[in-house]
Design a protein around this motif. Structure first.
Motif, PDB file in Angstrom:
ATOM      1  N   LEU A  65       7.171 -62.598  35.588  1.00 12.88           N
ATOM      2  CA  LEU A  65       8.413 -61.906  35.900  1.00 12.88           C
ATOM      3  C   LEU A  65       9.035 -62.495  37.158  1.00 12.88           C
ATOM      4  CD1 LEU A  65      10.393 -59.564  35.340  1.00 12.88           C
ATOM      5  CD2 LEU A  65       8.941 -58.131  36.799  1.00 12.88           C
ATOM      6  N   ALA A  66      10.286 -62.959  37.039  1.00 12.03           N
ATOM      7  CA  ALA A  66      10.978 -63.574  38.175  1.00 12.03           C
ATOM      8  C   ALA A  66      12.046 -62.660  38.751  1.00 12.03           C
ATOM      9  CB  ALA A  66      11.600 -64.902  37.746  1.00 12.03           C
ATOM     10  N   LEU A  67      12.675 -61.829  37.905  1.00 13.28           N
ATOM     11  CA  LEU A  67      13.684 -60.901  38.407  1.00 13.28           C
ATOM     12  C   LEU A  67      13.911 -59.812  37.380  1.00 13.28           C
ATOM     13  CD1 LEU A  67      16.766 -61.282  36.936  1.00 13.28           C
ATOM     14  CD2 LEU A  67      16.564 -63.470  38.085  1.00 13.28           C
ATOM     15  N   LYS A  68      14.374 -58.657  37.866  1.00  9.93           N
ATOM     16  CA  LYS A  68      14.758 -57.546  37.004  1.00  9.93           C
ATOM     17  C   LYS A  68      15.895 -56.808  37.679  1.00  9.93           C
ATOM     18  CE  LYS A  68      11.736 -55.048  34.708  1.00  9.93           C
ATOM     19  NZ  LYS A  68      10.691 -54.040  34.358  1.00  9.93           N
ATOM     20  N   VAL A  69      16.986 -56.563  36.936  1.00  9.00           N
ATOM     21  CA  VAL A  69      18.143 -55.879  37.493  1.00  9.00           C
ATOM     22  C   VAL A  69      18.648 -54.840  36.504  1.00  9.00           C
ATOM     23  CG1 VAL A  69      18.889 -57.792  38.975  1.00  9.00           C
ATOM     24  CG2 VAL A  69      19.674 -57.697  36.595  1.00  9.00           C
ATOM     25  N   PRO A  70      19.291 -53.761  36.989  1.00  7.45           N
ATOM     26  CA  PRO A  70      19.902 -52.791  36.075  1.00  7.45           C
ATOM     27  C   PRO A  70      21.047 -53.437  35.311  1.00  7.45           C
ATOM     28  CG  PRO A  70      19.714 -51.918  38.316  1.00  7.45           C
ATOM     29  CD  PRO A  70      19.428 -53.375  38.407  1.00  7.45           C
ATOM     30  N   TRP A  71      21.261 -52.957  34.077  1.00  6.24           N
ATOM     31  CA  TRP A  71      22.396 -53.447  33.286  1.00  6.24           C
ATOM     32  C   TRP A  71      22.964 -52.279  32.497  1.00  6.24           C
ATOM     33  CZ3 TRP A  71      22.272 -57.382  28.631  1.00  6.24           C
ATOM     34  CH2 TRP A  71      23.586 -57.756  28.329  1.00  6.24           C
ATOM     35  N   ASP A  72      23.986 -51.667  33.053  1.00  4.58           N
ATOM     36  CA  ASP A  72      24.709 -50.590  32.386  1.00  4.58           C
ATOM     37  C   ASP A  72      25.876 -51.225  31.654  1.00  4.58           C
ATOM     38  OD1 ASP A  72      25.734 -48.195  31.552  1.00  4.58           O
ATOM     39  OD2 ASP A  72      26.552 -47.609  33.491  1.00  4.58           O
ATOM     40  N   ASN A  73      25.838 -51.218  30.324  1.00  5.17           N
ATOM     41  CA  ASN A  73      26.866 -51.940  29.578  1.00  5.17           C
ATOM     42  C   ASN A  73      27.319 -51.160  28.355  1.00  5.17           C
ATOM     43  OD1 ASN A  73      25.610 -53.152  26.901  1.00  5.17           O
ATOM     44  ND2 ASN A  73      24.024 -53.322  28.474  1.00  5.17           N
ATOM     45  N   ALA A  74      28.491 -51.539  27.861  1.00  5.32           N
ATOM     46  CA  ALA A  74      29.057 -50.920  26.661  1.00  5.32           C
ATOM     47  C   ALA A  74      29.252 -51.961  25.563  1.00  5.32           C
ATOM     48  CB  ALA A  74      30.393 -50.260  27.011  1.00  5.32           C
ATOM     49  N   TRP A  75      28.418 -52.983  25.533  1.00  8.61           N
ATOM     50  CA  TRP A  75      28.536 -54.053  24.550  1.00  8.61           C
ATOM     51  C   TRP A  75      28.096 -53.599  23.164  1.00  8.61           C
ATOM     52  CZ3 TRP A  75      30.441 -58.965  24.505  1.00  8.61           C
ATOM     53  CH2 TRP A  75      30.848 -59.497  25.740  1.00  8.61           C
ATOM     54  N   ASP A  76      28.784 -54.093  22.155  1.00  9.24           N
ATOM     55  CA  ASP A  76      28.306 -54.057  20.779  1.00  9.24           C
ATOM     56  C   ASP A  76      27.742 -55.449  20.510  1.00  9.24           C
ATOM     57  OD1 ASP A  76      27.851 -54.144  18.071  1.00  9.24           O
ATOM     58  OD2 ASP A  76      29.877 -53.540  17.483  1.00  9.24           O
TER      59      ASP A  76
END
Length: 497
Positions: free
Chosen positions: A429-440
């Motif tokens: 594991l090198a990085l982890k970030v939040p991802w709040d998205n509305a993608w389809d």
């Protein structure tokens, strides 16, 4: 409490009042067996048209309301079976007796698949008290998360002790485990085998619910409520704690390989999927490199053998001028978790930013994995929606991108349940970030070796790319190193579970 089954040991050393320690340590080895089997359980794998849900072992059958249908597809695919609940007041299964003592240690678990994001509270499993359920495992609409709760008392107005976490992902099977440990007095919740570590709460009042188990609804003073709309499978209740290691085993979600391109060969402008999927389209000078074995220094001392491919029998060779490969949209689910992996070797470090792979929509990129020339690191960039703004750009610290040998294996893992994206470099594991998205994500195409800015190619890659794989589901951290080391052309589904 032992964290897992298997051999364990205790070491002890005597120390006198003056602090003098005995030189020899005494050790005792002992064996920890599996935990006790469930006190009650229903697989819900009954054939279509069944009159009841068969109990596991000595568990009594659970009788259905008219809103329950047996024979739906279960969490393990078409060969697995589940029960469907239509969300009406008749969507429930009821047992004939209680399963656990809710004043003592107990655990409840189940698989669930929701057709849509709930607009009201939903209950998967509960056990009746007099006016309140002894526990309720389900979905809480106020926090928009999965919840395990225990009422303060058997009265309506006294509130609940609860733990919550993770999001409901429509169309995706999710495993939940609610645990009450009477020795510590703590409530905890596992989602897909992962403990919600930031919400382990105390239960400060204890009482016993003696009523039957309800599947798909819960008791309230004015009747039953929170009827489930969705599919349910493998309901189990235990009179013990499920520790973290066992929770990972029970709730680990299998990843399904959707596409694998070994990039060892090309037929015209296509590099085929190793399985039965669609090929990657090669464009703008992209080509498959294969080693020329015509040079034999034993016969011709002046010839120089060609360098071997990055991995396997070939790799995608790109010159940084816009060559790339792509797979059209339609591979991923609308908003479910996914994993994309590839092996990359830069022609040289420095220079310009370069894209290893990207998920491209109509008006922008959902996520890019790139080489940042400024940072001299692998980097992940995410956006909130198609044509939206960048939500995060994060570099992998401490990992210098490779320009030689086998390159670097890069794995991008998106968890829709926990709302984060992680990058693994060479299995770590090198990085982890939040991802709040509305993608389809069904609208995104896979781009290998580039992203786009408008209609123009952006950040083209220069070097070698290989072993591109796409999975539905978030690969577990323990499996990433396995995938990184798979031989070219191997069937990953024989290895990943």
């Amino acid at each position: 409490m032992p964290p897992d089954e298997g051999p364990m040991y205790v070491e002890a050393k005597a120390v006198d009042g003056a602090g003098n320690a005995r030189v020899t340590t005494t050790a005792h080895t002992f064996l920890v067996a599996d935990g006790r089997a469930p006190k009650a359980g229903w697989s819900l794998g009954d054939p279509r048209g069944s009159a009841a849900a068969s109990g596991i072992g000595e568990t009594p059958d659970a009788l259905p309301g008219r809103g329950v249908t047996f024979g739906s597809e279960g969490p393990l695919g078409p060969t697995d079976v589940a029960a469907s609940f239509d969300g009406s007041a008749d969507a429930y299964l009821e047992s004939a007796q209680p399963a656990v003592d809710t004043s003592g240690t107990f655990t409840v678990s189940a698989w669930v698949n929701l057709p849509e994001r709930p607009k009201d509270d939903l209950t998967l499993v509960s056990q009746d008290g007099t006016g309140q359920p002894g526990f309720d495992l389900g979905y809480d609409v106020d926090t928009e998360s999965w919840t395990f709760r225990v009422p303060v008392t058997d009265m309506e107005t006294m509130g609940t002790w609860k733990v919550s976490g993770a999001s409901a992902v429509p169309g995706s099977w999710t495993h939940l485990i609610g645990v009450y440990d009477s020795h510590t007095g703590m409530l905890s919740l596992f989602v897909n085998g992962d403990l919600i570590e930031d919400d382990v709460q105390a239960r400060r009042t204890v009482w016993k619910a003696d009523g039957p188990v309800q599947i798909g609804r819960k008791m309230a003073p004015d009747g039953y409520t929170a009827n489930l709309k969705g599919a349910l499978a493998d309901v189990k209740l235990y009179d013990r704690v499920i520790p973290e290691a066992e929770g990972e085993d029970l709730g680990g979600v299998s990843a399904t390989q959707l596409g694998y391109w070994a990039l060892d060969e090309a037929a015209g402008a296509d590099s085929p999927d190793v399985g039965t999927g669609r090929p990657l389209k090669l464009a703008n000078g992209a080509l498959i490199y294969r080693q020329d074995d015509s040079c034999d220094p034993g016969l011709d001392p002046t010839c120089v053998p060609a360098s071997p491919p990055l991995w396997g029998d070939g790799h995608l060779a790109l010159d940084g001028a816009g060559g790339h490969a792509s797979r059209e949209a339609g591979l991923l689910a609308p908003e479910d978790s996914f994993t994309v992996t590839a092996r990359a070797r830069l022609a040289s470090s420095g220079g310009a930013d370069q894209t290893v792979f990207a998920l491209l929509g109509a008006s922008g990129s959902a996520v890019d994995v790139t080489y940042s020339a400024t940072a001299d690191r692998w980097q992940v960039t995410t956006t909130d929606k198609d044509g939206g703004s960048v939500t995060s750009t994060a570099s992998a610290p401490g990992v210098l991108p490779s320009t030689g040998g086998d390159g670097d294996h890069l794995a991008l893992v998106y968890s829709a349940v926990f709302g984060d994206v992680a990058l693994y470099v060479n299995g770590t594991l090198a990085l982890k970030v939040p991802w709040d998205n509305a993608w389809d994500f069904t609208t995104t195409s896979l781009q290998v070796g580039r992203t786009q800015k408008g209609t123009a190619t952006a950040k083209p890659f220069a070097g070698a790319l290989d072993e591109v794989r796409v999975f539905r589901g978030a690969l577990d951290a323990a499996l990433i190193p396995t995938v990184a080391g798979l031989p070219a052309g191997s069937n990953v589904e024989d290895t990943v579970t």
